[in-house]
Design a protein around this motif. Structure first.
Motif, mmCIF file in Angstrom:
data_model
loop_
_atom_site.group_PDB
_atom_site.id
_atom_site.type_symbol
_atom_site.label_atom_id
_atom_site.label_comp_id
_atom_site.label_asym_id
_atom_site.label_seq_id
_atom_site.Cartn_x
_atom_site.Cartn_y
_atom_site.Cartn_z
ATOM 1 N N MET A 152 7.492 11.742 7.688
ATOM 2 C CA MET A 152 7.372 10.728 8.739
ATOM 3 C C MET A 152 6.213 11.061 9.667
ATOM 4 N N GLY A 153 6.118 12.308 10.071
ATOM 5 C CA GLY A 153 5.042 12.723 10.966
ATOM 6 C C GLY A 153 3.671 12.584 10.331
ATOM 7 N N THR A 154 3.561 12.905 9.041
ATOM 8 C CA THR A 154 2.282 12.796 8.336
ATOM 9 C C THR A 154 1.810 11.351 8.287
ATOM 10 N N VAL A 155 2.720 10.442 7.989
ATOM 11 C CA VAL A 155 2.344 9.025 7.923
ATOM 12 C C VAL A 155 1.911 8.523 9.291
ATOM 13 N N GLN A 156 2.663 8.862 10.330
ATOM 14 C CA GLN A 156 2.306 8.400 11.673
ATOM 15 C C GLN A 156 0.958 8.958 12.107
ATOM 16 N N LYS A 157 0.714 10.222 11.821
ATOM 17 C CA LYS A 157 -0.566 10.835 12.170
ATOM 18 C C LYS A 157 -1.708 10.132 11.439
ATOM 19 N N THR A 158 -1.502 9.821 10.173
ATOM 20 C CA THR A 158 -2.529 9.130 9.384
ATOM 21 C C THR A 158 -2.789 7.741 9.947
ATOM 22 N N LEU A 159 -1.727 7.018 10.316
ATOM 23 C CA LEU A 159 -1.905 5.686 10.897
ATOM 24 C C LEU A 159 -2.706 5.763 12.198
ATOM 25 N N GLN A 160 -2.421 6.762 13.019
ATOM 26 C CA GLN A 160 -3.136 6.915 14.286
ATOM 27 C C GLN A 160 -4.622 7.178 14.069
ATOM 28 N N GLU A 161 -4.956 7.791 12.957
ATOM 29 C CA GLU A 161 -6.349 8.130 12.672
ATOM 30 C C GLU A 161 -7.146 6.957 12.096
ATOM 31 N N LEU A 162 -6.452 5.895 11.694
ATOM 32 C CA LEU A 162 -7.152 4.727 11.162
ATOM 33 C C LEU A 162 -7.838 3.985 12.296
ATOM 34 N N ARG A 163 -9.083 3.665 12.098
ATOM 35 C CA ARG A 163 -9.881 3.032 13.151
ATOM 36 C C ARG A 163 -9.308 1.721 13.653
ATOM 37 N N ASN A 164 -8.908 0.848 12.750
ATOM 38 C CA ASN A 164 -8.540 -0.507 13.162
ATOM 39 C C ASN A 164 -7.042 -0.790 13.113
ATOM 40 N N VAL A 187 0.867 -1.178 0.000
ATOM 41 C CA VAL A 187 0.000 0.000 0.000
ATOM 42 C C VAL A 187 0.903 1.226 0.000
ATOM 43 N N ASP A 188 0.793 2.062 -1.020
ATOM 44 C CA ASP A 188 1.593 3.283 -1.117
ATOM 45 C C ASP A 188 0.839 4.402 -0.418
ATOM 46 N N LEU A 239 -6.253 2.597 2.872
ATOM 47 C CA LEU A 239 -5.411 2.662 4.058
ATOM 48 C C LEU A 239 -5.879 1.713 5.152
ATOM 49 N N GLU A 240 -7.181 1.487 5.234
ATOM 50 C CA GLU A 240 -7.721 0.589 6.257
ATOM 51 C C GLU A 240 -7.171 -0.831 6.097
ATOM 52 N N GLU A 241 -6.712 -1.189 4.889
ATOM 53 C CA GLU A 241 -6.128 -2.516 4.686
ATOM 54 C C GLU A 241 -4.869 -2.696 5.528
ATOM 55 N N LEU A 242 -4.278 -1.608 5.959
ATOM 56 C CA LEU A 242 -3.106 -1.699 6.829
ATOM 57 C C LEU A 242 -3.430 -2.356 8.166
ATOM 58 N N SER A 243 -4.710 -2.385 8.534
ATOM 59 C CA SER A 243 -5.087 -3.003 9.806
ATOM 60 C C SER A 243 -4.802 -4.500 9.812
ATOM 61 N N GLU A 244 -4.621 -5.087 8.626
ATOM 62 C CA GLU A 244 -4.317 -6.514 8.533
ATOM 63 C C GLU A 244 -2.827 -6.794 8.414
ATOM 64 N N ALA A 245 -2.020 -5.747 8.416
ATOM 65 C CA ALA A 245 -0.580 -5.905 8.219
ATOM 66 C C ALA A 245 0.078 -6.587 9.414
ATOM 67 N N THR A 246 1.072 -7.410 9.132
ATOM 68 C CA THR A 246 1.886 -7.993 10.188
ATOM 69 C C THR A 246 3.174 -7.188 10.362
ATOM 70 N N ILE A 247 3.508 -6.370 9.360
ATOM 71 C CA ILE A 247 4.655 -5.467 9.426
ATOM 72 C C ILE A 247 4.398 -4.322 8.441
ATOM 73 N N VAL A 248 4.879 -3.137 8.798
ATOM 74 C CA VAL A 248 4.736 -1.969 7.932
ATOM 75 C C VAL A 248 6.127 -1.429 7.639
ATOM 76 N N LEU A 286 -9.429 14.579 0.040
ATOM 77 C CA LEU A 286 -9.085 13.487 -0.866
ATOM 78 C C LEU A 286 -8.435 12.327 -0.124
ATOM 79 N N VAL A 287 -7.656 12.644 0.916
ATOM 80 C CA VAL A 287 -7.063 11.580 1.721
ATOM 81 C C VAL A 287 -8.175 10.729 2.320
ATOM 82 N N ALA A 288 -9.252 11.382 2.751
ATOM 83 C CA ALA A 288 -10.397 10.656 3.310
ATOM 84 C C ALA A 288 -10.970 9.682 2.285
#
Length: 120
Positions: free
Chosen positions: A51-63, A6-7, A27-36, A19-21
């Motif tokens: 780096m900060g943008t990606v981490q913030k986005t990950l934190q906002e993902l529900r699962n 997932v890019d 992005l929600e498919e990342l919830s099934e990841a075993t490693i990122v 648009l990110v929304a």
């Protein structure tokens, strides 16, 4: 082995929040990841912001479990003077849970790829 790629950085950094929304389902498919693997442009002047943008986005993902192992992959070290990312010349401490390490690579030259494979 099965892998899902997932890019995120390319569009998360440059698209308006609305648009990110729209990409949230991908992005929600990342919830099934075993490693990122966070592949970052080590030569970018906005590296820290990316780096900060990606981490913030990950934190906002529900699962997404922020404890999922994450490796920071600094690409394009071939573009750096001395071949080393200045931020990595000193000991790194990432303020995010789940980050278990980092690698420096050059996809162009292949440098660091064996170490990345070992880390994964």
């Amino acid at each position: 082995r099965e892998a899902l790629l997932v890019d995120t950085v390319g569009f998360v950094q440059r698209l308006p929040q609305q648009l990110v929304a729209g990409f949230r389902a991908t992005l929600e498919e990342l919830s099934e990841a075993t490693i990122v693997l966070h592949v970052l442009d080590a030569s970018s002047p906005t590296l820290s912001q990316q780096m900060g943008t990606v981490q913030k986005t990950l934190q906002e993902l529900r699962n997404f479990d922020m404890e999922t192992p994450q490796i920071m992959v600094f690409n394009k070290v071939d573009r750096l003077e001395g071949g080393t990312c200045p931020e990595l010349e000193q000991s790194l401490s990432f303020p995010w849970p789940g980050v278990v390490g980092h690698c420096q690579i050059s996809a162009l030259t292949g440098a660091g790829l064996p170490a990345l494979a070992e880390a994964v």
